[in-house]
Design a protein around this motif. Sequence first.
Motif, short mmCIF file in Angstrom:
data_model
loop_
_atom_site.label_atom_id
_atom_site.label_comp_id
_atom_site.label_asym_id
_atom_site.label_seq_id
_atom_site.Cartn_x
_atom_site.Cartn_y
_atom_site.Cartn_z
N GLY A 281 36.42 35.38 47.69
CA GLY A 281 35.74 36.08 46.60
C GLY A 281 36.68 36.45 45.47
N TRP A 282 37.84 37.03 45.82
CA TRP A 282 38.82 37.40 44.78
C TRP A 282 39.41 36.17 44.11
N CYS A 283 39.61 35.11 44.88
CA CYS A 283 40.14 33.87 44.30
C CYS A 283 39.16 33.27 43.30
N SER A 284 37.87 33.32 43.64
CA SER A 284 36.83 32.81 42.72
C SER A 284 36.82 33.63 41.43
N PHE A 285 36.90 34.95 41.59
CA PHE A 285 36.88 35.82 40.42
C PHE A 285 38.13 35.60 39.56
N LEU A 286 39.27 35.44 40.20
CA LEU A 286 40.52 35.19 39.47
C LEU A 286 40.46 33.85 38.74
N GLY A 287 39.91 32.83 39.42
CA GLY A 287 39.76 31.52 38.78
C GLY A 287 38.87 31.59 37.56
N ALA A 288 37.79 32.38 37.66
CA ALA A 288 36.88 32.55 36.52
C ALA A 288 37.59 33.27 35.36
N CYS A 289 38.40 34.26 35.70
CA CYS A 289 39.16 34.97 34.67
C CYS A 289 40.14 34.03 33.95
N ARG A 290 40.73 33.09 34.70
CA ARG A 290 41.63 32.12 34.08
C ARG A 290 40.87 31.21 33.13
N ILE A 291 39.72 30.70 33.60
CA ILE A 291 38.94 29.78 32.77
C ILE A 291 38.49 30.45 31.48
N HIS A 292 38.08 31.72 31.59
CA HIS A 292 37.50 32.42 30.43
C HIS A 292 38.49 33.35 29.74
N GLY A 293 39.75 33.29 30.16
CA GLY A 293 40.82 34.00 29.46
C GLY A 293 40.74 35.51 29.52
N ASP A 294 40.28 36.05 30.65
CA ASP A 294 40.21 37.51 30.81
C ASP A 294 41.44 37.99 31.57
N LYS A 295 42.49 38.37 30.83
CA LYS A 295 43.77 38.72 31.44
C LYS A 295 43.69 39.99 32.28
N GLU A 296 43.02 41.03 31.78
CA GLU A 296 43.00 42.32 32.47
C GLU A 296 42.29 42.24 33.82
N ARG A 297 41.09 41.64 33.81
CA ARG A 297 40.37 41.49 35.08
C ARG A 297 41.12 40.53 36.00
N GLY A 298 41.76 39.53 35.40
CA GLY A 298 42.53 38.57 36.19
C GLY A 298 43.68 39.24 36.93
N LYS A 299 44.34 40.19 36.30
CA LYS A 299 45.45 40.90 36.94
C LYS A 299 44.95 41.70 38.15
N ILE A 300 43.80 42.34 37.99
CA ILE A 300 43.23 43.13 39.09
C ILE A 300 42.89 42.21 40.27
N ALA A 301 42.24 41.08 39.95
CA ALA A 301 41.86 40.13 41.00
C ALA A 301 43.09 39.58 41.70
N ALA A 302 44.13 39.26 40.91
CA ALA A 302 45.36 38.71 41.49
C ALA A 302 46.02 39.72 42.44
N GLU A 303 46.05 40.99 42.05
CA GLU A 303 46.64 42.02 42.89
C GLU A 303 45.90 42.15 44.22
N LYS A 304 44.56 42.12 44.14
CA LYS A 304 43.74 42.21 45.35
C LYS A 304 43.99 41.00 46.26
N LEU A 305 44.07 39.82 45.64
CA LEU A 305 44.28 38.61 46.42
C LEU A 305 45.66 38.60 47.08
N MET A 306 46.66 39.09 46.34
CA MET A 306 48.02 39.15 46.90
C MET A 306 48.09 40.12 48.08
N GLN A 307 47.29 41.18 48.03
CA GLN A 307 47.26 42.13 49.15
C GLN A 307 46.65 41.50 50.40
N LEU A 308 45.60 40.71 50.18
CA LEU A 308 44.92 40.08 51.31
C LEU A 308 45.71 38.91 51.89
N GLU A 309 46.30 38.12 50.99
CA GLU A 309 47.04 36.93 51.43
C GLU A 309 48.36 36.86 50.67
N PRO A 310 49.35 37.64 51.08
CA PRO A 310 50.62 37.69 50.34
C PRO A 310 51.33 36.34 50.29
#
Length: 695
Positions: free
Chosen positions: A494-523
């Motif tokens: 779920g977080w990877c999908s959201f992060l990928g969408a943020c990359r495609i649509h250039g949403d840096k702030e939401r992308g950072k949040i998603a990346a942090e969550k994903l790194m916590q789950l799968e470092p």
Amino acid sequence: MKVQNLCTFSKHILTLTDSANVANIIQNYAKTNQLKKAKQLHSQLITTGYPLCTYLTNHLINMYSKCRELDYAVKLFDKMPVRNLVSWTAMITGFSQNQNFVEAITTFCNMRIAQESPNQFAFSSVIRACVSLGFVEFGRQLHCLALKCGFGCELFVGSNLADMYSKCGVIRDACKVFEEMDCTDEVLWTAMIDGYAKNGDFEGALLVYKRMVNEGVVIDHYVLSTTLSACGALKASYSGKYLHSVVVRLGYESEISVKNALTDMYSKVRDMEGALNVFEFDSEPRNIVSYTSMIDGYVEMDQIERAVNTFVELRTQGIEPNEFTFSSLIKGCANQAALDQGIQLHAQVIRFNFDRNPFVSSILVDMYGKCGLLDDSILVFDDIDKPTEFAWNSLISVFAQHGFGKEALETLDRMIQSGVKPNAITFVSLLTGCSHAGLIDEGLSHFNSMEKTYGVVPREEHYSCVIDLLGRSGRLKEAEEFIKNMPFEPNAFGWCSFLGACRIHGDKERGKIAAEKLMQLEPENSGAHVLLSNIYAKEQQWEDVKNLRKMMREANVKKLPGYSWVDAGNKIHIFGVEDWSHPQTKEIYEKLDGLLDKIKEAGYIPCTESIPLNVDEQTKEKLLHHHSERIAIAFALISIPVGKPIIVKKNLRVCADCHSAIKYISKVVNRKIIVRDNSRFHHFADGLCSCGDYW
């Protein structure tokens, strides 16, 4: 009375006055299955006018039932002027033993109408009929009647009741019967373990085994086989190895059912060395189950070549494959998109007459779909007489993988109209198809109807699909709100999908949040770092890119290398980025450079913003030009004859520039090119892609 030979038998019968002696002879014939002699005896009794009392008729009914001449038993039963409890029980048991289960239940009901109270044997036989028919509700009524008649806790009846509940999936009631038994034998314990395992409660099966050991109940090979299967399903390597030591201690290592269960357990815990040791121990006996377990293990380890070699070995041993063997092998071909091997296996399936098997056909649908041949997948499905739930799910999944969301929705409608109910797997595929096709409203509608209409409670994977559905379409704010209102935190997908969408649509702030969550789950997952790095690179924030790379080095997180592969000449050819290792490197790069010139003339303009490096444009263009999928396509064009499809597989998402370049390549070479990346298929033809540039 000692049974005489036939030449003196008629004289014996004429002088018989004791029915018990005649009954003993009939009983002996029943035990030894001497139907011909039994019929001669019956004939002698009739021709000599010997009185066929209820007692003797009951023995004849039992004899004919055991010798599988049920018609004779029924005729005798129907002509009886007086029936007693033994008569009814013999007929009920006869029907049940000969798999006439409905007749067994009907006869039991007629016995009750005749106001005859059943005994434990009648109860046991009719309960076994309920098990075979899955009539759990009628079984409950029998349970109530057994309690009323005082047989609820009788060992024979209780064992069959527990077996019925467990096999019908009502484990709670099975446990209740089990606990109420005053004296429990090993058969009932085994039934409980088997019931838990068959209903997917493998932890429950292990707990019953432990209780069985603690209470000193005898452990046999049936118990060990079932418990080992539970260990395999749970991937409980430690417990499985412990049970292996028990097997050795009790001397069951050569018992075929135990040996098969051990091979299967080691295969499922991905210990192929352990599986092979069991498999090769005492070369006899081996059967198709042993070989199929080995094949399953190799398939799970993505060792398709070793799986195929094992298949070849079993054929040289004269062992015929079954539907499970083929299903496992074809699944392996599907996972690796090994089309040539899949086609050869399809031919073998037809040869062994498994092409009409619903399970094998469903796997073939999946295999052709995953290998890129959508039309062949549909043809196989259309040839299935009565598609099962698995077949429908396979076809919906295929449409989803290829980005044909509307076709997936239409297939769901056909599935429901045919009387097959969708399940959780159906909706994962359906939502994926809607996401890849941009069918936002349709996807949300089906997500909201899952529980209300079909009784399917949404799970993590369904919520992740909705995150992807909203994010992919650019509705990032809605996706964010959806995440906040979820009953649980999104999983890594779920977080990877959201992060990928943020990359495609250039949403840096939401992308950072998603990346942090994903790194916590799968470092250890490099995906979050790479996607966030791409977001920064797109914004030309090179210092942030540099810091991310430093973080990856310090955490020893390595970027997953991109590679592509293609089948040609019965061999898989694998290519990495800027790969110069192939024997035909010179021809490949000459073809690649020639293609670049042609597609530029046709209007191709490199999209360099996807390169997260602070280098000049020319270097970026060169890096893009040497991406693995382009090298694989160049190789395919010089190796695969015209008329045969070019199918390239890639382990990562195809980048925007390669997607653009391949569209132009398909146009200038006038070839259809199919690319399977890590999430879907792209069908390129005449300068267009089936995804409509939405993926």
